[in-house]
Design a protein around this motif. Structure first.
Motif, PDB file in Angstrom:
ATOM      1  N   ALA A  78       0.829  -1.207   0.000  1.00 50.68           N
ATOM      2  CA  ALA A  78       0.000   0.000   0.000  1.00 50.68           C
ATOM      3  C   ALA A  78       0.865   1.260   0.000  1.00 50.68           C
ATOM      4  O   ALA A  78       0.562   2.237  -0.691  1.00 50.68           O
ATOM      5  CB  ALA A  78      -0.939  -0.005   1.208  1.00 50.68           C
ATOM      6  N   GLN A  79       1.973   1.250   0.748  1.00 52.64           N
ATOM      7  CA  GLN A  79       2.875   2.404   0.776  1.00 52.64           C
ATOM      8  C   GLN A  79       3.522   2.626  -0.591  1.00 52.64           C
ATOM      9  O   GLN A  79       3.665   3.766  -1.040  1.00 52.64           O
ATOM     10  CB  GLN A  79       3.936   2.219   1.852  1.00 52.64           C
ATOM     11  CG  GLN A  79       3.382   2.323   3.256  1.00 52.64           C
ATOM     12  CD  GLN A  79       4.407   1.953   4.309  1.00 52.64           C
ATOM     13  OE1 GLN A  79       5.509   1.524   4.001  1.00 52.64           O
ATOM     14  NE2 GLN A  79       4.035   2.117   5.574  1.00 52.64           N
ATOM     15  N   VAL A  80       3.899   1.527  -1.250  1.00 45.70           N
ATOM     16  CA  VAL A  80       4.494   1.647  -2.583  1.00 45.70           C
ATOM     17  C   VAL A  80       3.477   2.237  -3.559  1.00 45.70           C
ATOM     18  O   VAL A  80       3.798   3.138  -4.340  1.00 45.70           O
ATOM     19  CB  VAL A  80       5.009   0.275  -3.083  1.00 45.70           C
ATOM     20  CG1 VAL A  80       5.383   0.324  -4.554  1.00 45.70           C
ATOM     21  CG2 VAL A  80       6.200  -0.172  -2.252  1.00 45.70           C
ATOM     22  N   LEU A  81       2.255   1.740  -3.503  1.00 43.65           N
ATOM     23  CA  LEU A  81       1.226   2.259  -4.416  1.00 43.65           C
ATOM     24  C   LEU A  81       0.923   3.733  -4.150  1.00 43.65           C
ATOM     25  O   LEU A  81       0.737   4.513  -5.097  1.00 43.65           O
ATOM     26  CB  LEU A  81      -0.048   1.422  -4.306  1.00 43.65           C
ATOM     27  CG  LEU A  81       0.053   0.022  -4.884  1.00 43.65           C
ATOM     28  CD1 LEU A  81      -1.225  -0.766  -4.600  1.00 43.65           C
ATOM     29  CD2 LEU A  81       0.327   0.069  -6.379  1.00 43.65           C
ATOM     30  N   GLY A  87       3.494  10.315  -7.456  1.00 41.34           N
ATOM     31  CA  GLY A  87       4.554  10.629  -8.400  1.00 41.34           C
ATOM     32  C   GLY A  87       5.938  10.527  -7.798  1.00 41.34           C
ATOM     33  O   GLY A  87       6.903  11.065  -8.335  1.00 41.34           O
ATOM     34  N   GLN A  88       6.052   9.838  -6.683  1.00 39.20           N
ATOM     35  CA  GLN A  88       7.340   9.708  -5.999  1.00 39.20           C
ATOM     36  C   GLN A  88       8.015   8.368  -6.285  1.00 39.20           C
ATOM     37  O   GLN A  88       8.980   8.018  -5.631  1.00 39.20           O
ATOM     38  CB  GLN A  88       7.148   9.841  -4.490  1.00 39.20           C
ATOM     39  CG  GLN A  88       6.609  11.190  -4.071  1.00 39.20           C
ATOM     40  CD  GLN A  88       6.276  11.212  -2.597  1.00 39.20           C
ATOM     41  OE1 GLN A  88       5.957  10.186  -2.004  1.00 39.20           O
ATOM     42  NE2 GLN A  88       6.332  12.401  -1.999  1.00 39.20           N
TER      43      GLN A  88
END
Length: 142
Positions: A78-81, A87-88
């Protein structure tokens, strides 16, 4: 005279008599699984009709721990998504170690759950002299 009215029972009950040999087997199962007699009987009934995995008390605790690991993996994903949506995100090549690590954790969890549910359930059915689904012949079904 007034009769006393009983409230209907909420759950069906079973009362049965066991031979001494069957009582010994039940006590062995209680010790093996680390569960109360009633729960052993319920699980044996479920296992006899293939209604779910047969887990020992130890395996049940392991499932709880594995579920915690799955939640951690889910939070990482979830953090990656979220980073991607903001846009990071970095280049996919730079994230490969993370994805490989997540894949390894998920594969390990899957293997452990499979071992507990399939192998352990099969072992219990063999010990109880119950046919495994693949061992049931067409003649037995007729």
């Amino acid at each position: 005279m007034a009769r006393s009215v009983r409230a209907p029972r909420r759950k069906p009950r079973l009362r049965t008599e066991l031979s001494e040999a069957d009582e010994e087997r039940l006590q062995e199962a209680v010790a093996l699984f680390g569960l109360p007699k009633a729960e052993v009987v319920r699980r044996l009934i479920r296992a006899s009709v293939q209604a779910g995995p047969a887990l020992s008390a130890e395996n049940t605790r392991a499932v709880v721990e594995l579920a915690s690991q799955v939640r951690m993996v889910g939070r990482n994903l979830a953090q990656v998504l979220k980073a991607i949506h903001r846009g990071q995100a970095v280049r996919i090549e730079d994230t490969e170690p993370v994805w490989r690590g997540l894949h390894d954790v998920i594969a390990s969890i899957n293997d452990e759950l499979t071992e507990m549910t399939v192998a352990y359930g099969s072992k219990l059915r063999r010990e109880a002299r119950l046919a495994l689904p693949a061992e049931i012949s067409d003649e037995e079904l007729a």
